[in-house]
Design an enzyme around this catalytic site. Structure first.
Site, PDB file in Angstrom:
ATOM      1  CB  CYS A 178      -0.905   0.028   1.236  1.00 18.00           C
ATOM      2  SG  CYS A 178      -2.168  -1.241   1.231  1.00 18.00           S
ATOM      3  NE  ARG A 189      -2.700  -4.684  -2.843  1.00 16.96           N
ATOM      4  CZ  ARG A 189      -2.168  -4.063  -1.799  1.00 16.96           C
ATOM      5  NH1 ARG A 189      -2.344  -2.782  -1.622  1.00 16.96           N
ATOM      6  NH2 ARG A 189      -1.436  -4.723  -0.927  1.00 16.96           N
TER       7      ARG A 189
HETATM    8  C1  BEZ Z   1       0.523  -4.527   1.890  1.00 16.25           C
HETATM    9  O1  BEZ Z   1       1.728  -4.710   1.918  1.00 16.25           O
HETATM   10  O2  BEZ Z   1       0.013  -3.514   1.428  1.00 16.25           O
HETATM   11  C2  BEZ Z   1      -0.385  -5.607   2.455  1.00 16.25           C
HETATM   12  C3  BEZ Z   1       0.101  -6.894   2.535  1.00 16.25           C
HETATM   13  C4  BEZ Z   1      -0.719  -7.877   3.051  1.00 16.25           C
HETATM   14  C5  BEZ Z   1      -1.999  -7.573   3.490  1.00 16.25           C
HETATM   15  C6  BEZ Z   1      -2.463  -6.280   3.379  1.00 16.25           C
HETATM   16  C7  BEZ Z   1      -1.655  -5.294   2.855  1.00 16.25           C
END
Ligand code: BEZ
Length: 238
Positions: free
Chosen positions: A67, A149
């Site tokens: 993110c 996402r």
């Molecule tokens: C992330 O790195 O954005 C992420 C990884 C696993 C679950 C949720 C977000």
């Protein structure tokens, strides 16, 4: 004892209400409106953005690596989105205070050899899950509490024109998001024009299957038509 059973039931009830209503809005439907707190103050979506294009990004969680990389790439490309008359709105179910600390942390980074960048778009706190439910952002098999996402493209008439979902493990491709936006805007400007696979700005477009006479009435003076088959005609725009 009675009190703890009551609280356990309340938690179960609220979790089951998160898990419900994850229906994704349909392409062509009106974008659900919402009022929410964000790092840029209270926003009324989509009303505040008038006839701009809007892209709503849902995030699983603040202070996570994927993110964070996505927010930074969007911030570095802010100028491109401005030129495309497109407003970005990012949201997650985390609280506003966490959004502020995350934003501050991100704005202090040198990322991939680029200097620190300001994050001008709002990061919305959907702590009530109202937005997540309205947009179908909670996919229970992935998580009952965090958003998937999602990328929602919304046109100037506030209709949803495209939706993309990515898993937690894969960061979104901002170039593909811009490519899709430009293709949508090309069709919005002239709904007879559609774009082929792997289309990029400037490439030939496709026109509907129509007769030669109808083709001349399409109102693209000087355009060159390239017929691959009767069912596939490209047009090189002048
Ligand atoms: C992330 O790195 O954005 C992420 C990884 C696993 C679950 C949720 C977000």
């Amino acid at each position: 004892m009675k009190t703890s059973i009551f609280f356990a039931l309340c938690i179960l009830f609220s979790m089951s209400s998160w898990s419900q209503d994850t229906k994704v809005p349909q392409i062509g439907s009106k974008a659900p409106s919402f009022t929410a707190l964000s790092t840029n103050g209270t926003i009324h979506f989509p009303k505040d953005y008038g006839r701009s294009w809007k892209i709503l990004f849902s995030h699983p969680k603040d202070f996570t690596p994927v993110c964070s990389s996505e927010i930074l790439e969007l911030a570095y490309d802010q100028k491109d989105f401005d030129e495309l008359n497109t407003k970005l709105v990012v949201m997650s179910t985390d609280v506003l205070s966490l959004h502020f600390s995350w934003k501050t942390a991100l704005e202090s980074l040198d990322y991939k050899g680029r200097p620190p960048v300001k994050i001008n778009f709002p990061i919305v706190a959907d702590t009530s899950y109202a937005i997540s439910r309205a947009y179908g952002m909670i996919h229970n098999s992935e998580s009952t509490t965090h958003n998937i996402r999602g990328v929602y493209f919304i046109d100037p008439d506030n209709r949803i024109r495209s939706i993309m979902f990515y898993p937690n493990e894969v960061g979104r491709n901002v170039e593909e998001i811009k490519r899709t936006l430009i293709a949508l805007q090309t069709n919005y400007a002239d709904n007879k024009i559609v774009t082929p696979a792997n289309w990029e700005k400037g490439d030939d477009v496709l026109i509907p299957v129509i007769s030669q006479v109808e083709r001349e009435n399409l109102n693209h003076p000087g355009s060159i038509y390239k017929e691959v088959a009767w069912f596939m005609v490209f047009m090189q725009k002048k």
